[in-house]
Design an enzyme around this catalytic site. Structure first.
Site, mmCIF file in Angstrom:
data_model
loop_
_atom_site.group_PDB
_atom_site.id
_atom_site.type_symbol
_atom_site.label_atom_id
_atom_site.label_comp_id
_atom_site.label_asym_id
_atom_site.label_seq_id
_atom_site.Cartn_x
_atom_site.Cartn_y
_atom_site.Cartn_z
ATOM 1 N N ARG A 37 28.713 -31.732 -4.529
ATOM 2 C CA ARG A 37 28.559 -32.940 -5.339
ATOM 3 C C ARG A 37 27.114 -33.363 -5.578
ATOM 4 O O ARG A 37 26.870 -34.354 -6.228
ATOM 5 C CB ARG A 37 29.354 -34.088 -4.698
ATOM 6 C CG ARG A 37 30.816 -33.734 -4.579
ATOM 7 C CD ARG A 37 31.673 -34.885 -4.142
ATOM 8 N NE ARG A 37 33.032 -34.440 -3.855
ATOM 9 C CZ ARG A 37 33.963 -34.207 -4.758
ATOM 10 N NH1 ARG A 37 33.707 -34.383 -6.033
ATOM 11 N NH2 ARG A 37 35.162 -33.809 -4.402
ATOM 12 N N HIS A 118 39.338 -26.319 6.108
ATOM 13 C CA HIS A 118 39.841 -26.076 4.749
ATOM 14 C C HIS A 118 40.014 -24.590 4.447
ATOM 15 O O HIS A 118 40.193 -24.207 3.291
ATOM 16 C CB HIS A 118 38.903 -26.710 3.715
ATOM 17 C CG HIS A 118 38.892 -28.206 3.765
ATOM 18 N ND1 HIS A 118 37.788 -28.956 3.420
ATOM 19 C CD2 HIS A 118 39.846 -29.101 4.130
ATOM 20 C CE1 HIS A 118 38.070 -30.244 3.577
ATOM 21 N NE2 HIS A 118 39.306 -30.349 4.002
ATOM 22 N N THR A 185 27.451 -33.645 5.445
ATOM 23 C CA THR A 185 28.639 -34.076 4.719
ATOM 24 C C THR A 185 28.563 -35.571 4.435
ATOM 25 O O THR A 185 28.050 -36.338 5.256
ATOM 26 C CB THR A 185 29.933 -33.772 5.506
ATOM 27 O OG1 THR A 185 31.044 -34.416 4.863
ATOM 28 C CG2 THR A 185 29.853 -34.260 6.948
ATOM 29 N N SER A 186 29.092 -35.963 3.280
ATOM 30 C CA SER A 186 29.173 -37.388 2.954
ATOM 31 C C SER A 186 30.290 -38.058 3.748
ATOM 32 O O SER A 186 30.377 -39.281 3.796
ATOM 33 C CB SER A 186 29.415 -37.577 1.453
ATOM 34 O OG SER A 186 30.612 -36.926 1.064
#
EC number: 2.3.1.286
Length: 237
Positions: A37, A118, A185-186
């Site tokens: 992102r 994931h 990571t956000s």
């Protein structure tokens, strides 16, 4: 949120005996793998990126899915100092790793028990016959040579549920930690960000990131590039 110094963060990493790392795409950018992102990320300029990584796209527009997923592969990427130091801590039984990343770099660095929350791009299988297929073959064709079934990587797509085994192992890793380190990571994707609720009341949370996180729990924050911090970390046997 409470700011801490680089020296304090490094001291914690060097001395704590039960560390669990929660990692995201930001730790792999130093290896040449774009994150999702940021301005230079995978999704930049692409409409409906979530759709392209969805079960619906895989089933209804398999060629579009295949062409996008192929762009996520970076087989020449090598683990950087972050992956290497985390692997070293894991091998010393001082560190556990739960990662959102599907790039396989933790394992490439020598981590044996990383929880791929994931999944992993480099583990592929045929949806028709169930056979394991080398990722190199998948990059040549998404059709299985033996049965002509559709091949896919073993990653969790949008609209799919996570592996129960991955969830259980991730919860155990968080619950057993004295120090939880969030890196790259956000920390906004569910259910990954919900793992923090399983920490022990006495466990400390440290975020090493370039922007603060939105956590409901108290945490320590170091604004820094993670590779800079891990490069300074000396791990003693």
């Amino acid at each position: 949120m409470q700011d801490i110094t680089q020296a304090e963060a490094i001291h914690w990493l060097a001395t704590q005996q039960k560390i669990t790392f929660l990692t995201g795409a930001g730790i792999s950018t130093a290896s040449g793998v774009p994150d999702y992102r940021s301005l230079k990320g995978v999704y930049q300029g692409i409409q409906q990126p979530e759709y392209l990584l969805s079960r619906t796209c895989l089933k209804t527009e398999p060629e579009k899915f295949y062409q996008f997923v192929k762009t996520l592969y970076h087989p020449d990427a090598q683990p950087n100092i972050i992956h290497q130091k985390m692997a070293q801590l894991e091998q010393m039984k001082r560190g556990k790793i739960v990662s959102q990343n599907i790039d396989g770099l933790h394992r490439k660095a020598g981590s044996q028990e990383v929880v791929d929350f994931h999944g992993n791009l480099y583990e592929c299988y045929c949806q028709t016959c169930g056979a394991t297929v080398p990722w190199q073959d998948y990059l040549l064709s998404d059709r299985h040579a033996d049965c002509h079934g559709q091949i896919r990587p073993a990653i969790t797509l949008y609209e799919e549920g996570l592996s129960e085994e991955a969830i259980e192992k991730a919860i155990q890793a968080v619950a057993s930690a004295d120090l939880i380190v969030i890196v790259g990571t956000s920390f906004q994707v569910h259910p990954f960000c919900d793992l923090i609720h399983y920490k022990q009341p006495t466990a400390t949370i440290l975020a090493i990131n370039q922007t603060p996180l939105f956590l409901q729990q108290p945490y320590y924050f170091l604004e820094a590039k993670a590779e800079t911090i891990f490069a300074e970390l000396t791990i003693k046997e």
